[in-house]
Design a protein around this motif. Structure first.
Motif, mmCIF file in Angstrom:
data_model
loop_
_atom_site.group_PDB
_atom_site.id
_atom_site.type_symbol
_atom_site.label_atom_id
_atom_site.label_comp_id
_atom_site.label_asym_id
_atom_site.label_seq_id
_atom_site.Cartn_x
_atom_site.Cartn_y
_atom_site.Cartn_z
ATOM 1 N N ALA A 24 0.890 -1.670 -0.186
ATOM 2 C CA ALA A 24 0.279 0.087 0.088
ATOM 3 C C ALA A 24 1.232 1.215 0.355
ATOM 4 O O ALA A 24 0.362 2.513 -0.624
ATOM 5 C CB ALA A 24 -0.830 0.206 1.311
ATOM 6 N N TYR A 25 1.825 1.184 0.490
ATOM 7 C CA TYR A 25 3.048 2.049 0.938
ATOM 8 C C TYR A 25 3.824 2.656 -0.345
ATOM 9 O O TYR A 25 3.404 4.041 -1.073
ATOM 10 C CB TYR A 25 4.178 2.359 2.323
ATOM 11 C CG TYR A 25 4.442 3.614 2.013
ATOM 12 C CD1 TYR A 25 3.898 4.640 2.653
ATOM 13 C CD2 TYR A 25 5.545 4.265 2.280
ATOM 14 C CE1 TYR A 25 4.257 5.732 3.194
ATOM 15 C CE2 TYR A 25 6.037 4.929 1.817
ATOM 16 C CZ TYR A 25 5.799 6.051 3.126
ATOM 17 O OH TYR A 25 6.408 6.343 3.076
ATOM 18 N N VAL A 26 4.087 1.654 -0.833
ATOM 19 C CA VAL A 26 4.923 1.808 -2.097
ATOM 20 C C VAL A 26 3.877 2.670 -3.541
ATOM 21 O O VAL A 26 3.791 3.456 -4.468
ATOM 22 C CB VAL A 26 5.658 0.549 -2.875
ATOM 23 C CG1 VAL A 26 6.138 0.634 -3.998
ATOM 24 C CG2 VAL A 26 6.656 0.050 -1.627
ATOM 25 N N LEU A 27 3.073 1.930 -3.484
ATOM 26 C CA LEU A 27 1.834 1.673 -4.304
ATOM 27 C C LEU A 27 1.649 3.650 -4.265
ATOM 28 O O LEU A 27 1.315 4.232 -5.691
ATOM 29 C CB LEU A 27 0.389 1.243 -3.529
ATOM 30 C CG LEU A 27 -0.876 1.179 -5.414
ATOM 31 C CD1 LEU A 27 -0.023 1.485 -6.812
ATOM 32 C CD2 LEU A 27 -2.053 0.821 -5.587
ATOM 33 N N ARG A 90 -7.001 12.120 3.564
ATOM 34 C CA ARG A 90 -6.608 11.828 2.506
ATOM 35 C C ARG A 90 -8.073 12.384 2.144
ATOM 36 O O ARG A 90 -8.243 12.294 0.650
ATOM 37 C CB ARG A 90 -5.625 11.815 1.929
ATOM 38 C CG ARG A 90 -3.816 12.725 2.663
ATOM 39 C CD ARG A 90 -2.587 11.263 1.127
ATOM 40 N NE ARG A 90 -3.069 9.848 1.329
ATOM 41 C CZ ARG A 90 -2.347 9.870 2.083
ATOM 42 N NH1 ARG A 90 -1.241 9.752 3.160
ATOM 43 N NH2 ARG A 90 -2.096 8.374 2.369
ATOM 44 N N THR A 91 -8.409 10.587 2.604
ATOM 45 C CA THR A 91 -10.348 10.553 1.626
ATOM 46 C C THR A 91 -10.889 11.809 2.316
ATOM 47 O O THR A 91 -11.670 11.753 0.842
ATOM 48 C CB THR A 91 -9.969 8.984 1.887
ATOM 49 O OG1 THR A 91 -9.074 8.220 2.416
ATOM 50 C CG2 THR A 91 -11.494 9.103 1.601
ATOM 51 N N ALA A 92 -10.851 12.204 3.451
ATOM 52 C CA ALA A 92 -11.730 13.205 2.938
ATOM 53 C C ALA A 92 -11.636 14.300 2.773
ATOM 54 O O ALA A 92 -12.369 15.025 2.134
ATOM 55 C CB ALA A 92 -11.863 12.865 5.261
ATOM 56 N N ILE A 181 -8.896 4.607 -3.831
ATOM 57 C CA ILE A 181 -7.901 4.183 -3.223
ATOM 58 C C ILE A 181 -7.271 4.462 -1.651
ATOM 59 O O ILE A 181 -7.070 3.987 -0.881
ATOM 60 C CB ILE A 181 -6.726 4.872 -4.010
ATOM 61 C CG1 ILE A 181 -7.159 3.871 -5.504
ATOM 62 C CG2 ILE A 181 -5.193 4.292 -3.673
ATOM 63 C CD1 ILE A 181 -5.882 4.984 -7.574
ATOM 64 N N ASP A 182 -7.120 6.453 -1.581
ATOM 65 C CA ASP A 182 -6.401 6.491 -0.806
ATOM 66 C C ASP A 182 -7.779 5.159 0.367
ATOM 67 O O ASP A 182 -7.154 5.161 2.122
ATOM 68 C CB ASP A 182 -6.483 7.723 -0.148
ATOM 69 C CG ASP A 182 -4.878 8.665 -0.082
ATOM 70 O OD1 ASP A 182 -4.830 7.624 0.244
ATOM 71 O OD2 ASP A 182 -5.439 9.731 -0.111
ATOM 72 N N GLY A 183 -8.819 5.535 0.840
ATOM 73 C CA GLY A 183 -9.539 4.672 1.360
ATOM 74 C C GLY A 183 -9.604 2.850 2.168
ATOM 75 O O GLY A 183 -9.430 2.614 2.999
ATOM 76 N N LEU A 184 -8.849 2.207 0.461
ATOM 77 C CA LEU A 184 -8.451 1.405 0.200
ATOM 78 C C LEU A 184 -6.941 1.513 1.815
ATOM 79 O O LEU A 184 -6.539 0.226 1.731
ATOM 80 C CB LEU A 184 -7.800 0.722 -0.795
ATOM 81 C CG LEU A 184 -7.755 -0.942 -1.230
ATOM 82 C CD1 LEU A 184 -8.116 -2.098 -0.505
ATOM 83 C CD2 LEU A 184 -7.547 -1.091 -2.691
#
Length: 204
Positions: A24-27, A90-92, A181-184
């Motif tokens: 998740a971090y690298v993506l 970031r999602t918000a 994506i940020d939520g995921l």
């Protein structure tokens, strides 16, 4: 010999891909094009070092230090929870949050340190690379070839994350897609943190 290589490639590849925090971090970095190749290289290097160490006996030493692993577990819980919270923020905030983040772009050193933290503060990484994978490797005809296969899997996977995330960045960085994506990413980080807090990682 090829059987050992393919076993390392496919079995270890599956295990490496399952370590959600690193992925998740690298993506996330790749989508933002924020020193993502350096971060991927850090993950690859860490995998190779830990896999090699595990095959040559570090796993036996690790088992004698349960208190150190317990302390590391709770540090990992705190750090991953922080990353999850940042992703949810970031999602918000959406696109405006991305612009604000771009104005305060992190340095290469900051990205590498954060990547290292995501790697070394997750006890699951040690269980996989120093315990589980060496147990499989010990059954192979060639330990060195097995490690080569595992290293190839790591190089291929993290290179794909870095390249694919950056390649698809124009589409993935759209406000609605990026929020998803940020939520995921936040959910994955939170799930790993909860798993560590409950201690289930040590029961697998």
């Amino acid at each position: 010999m090829w059987e050992s290589y393919l076993t390392g490639l496919f079995v270890c590849g599956g295990i490496i891909m399952a370590i959600g925090a690193q992925n998740a971090y690298v993506l996330g970095l790749a989508i933002r094009r924020e020193h993502h190749w350096w971060s991927a290289g850090m993950c690859i290097s860490a995998d190779i070092v830990l896999l090699t160490a595990g095959m040559f006996g570090v796993s036996a030493v690790l088992l004698t230090m349960p208190s150190a692993m317990e302390a590391l577990r709770w540090v990992g819980v705190v750090f991953l929870s922080y990353l999850a919270a940042m992703a949810f923020i970031r999602t918000a905030t959406g696109r405006q949050g991305l612009k604000a983040a771009a104005e305060k772009s992190r340095s290469l050193v900051q990205v590498l340190l954060a990547t290292l933290a995501v790697t070394v503060l997750n006890p699951q990484v040690y269980l996989d690379t120093l315990l589980l994978i060496p147990a499989i490797g010990a059954q192979q005809s060639s330990a060195s070839t097995f490690v080569a296969g595992a290293a190839t899997a790591s190089v291929g996977w993290f290179s794909l994350l870095a390249w694919g995330g950056a390649r698809l960045s124009p589409w993935l960085s759209r406000p609605r897609v990026w929020r998803s994506i940020d939520g995921l990413i936040g959910a994955m980080m939170a799930a790993v943190a909860i798993q560590l807090a409950l201690g289930s990682a040590f029961l697998n």
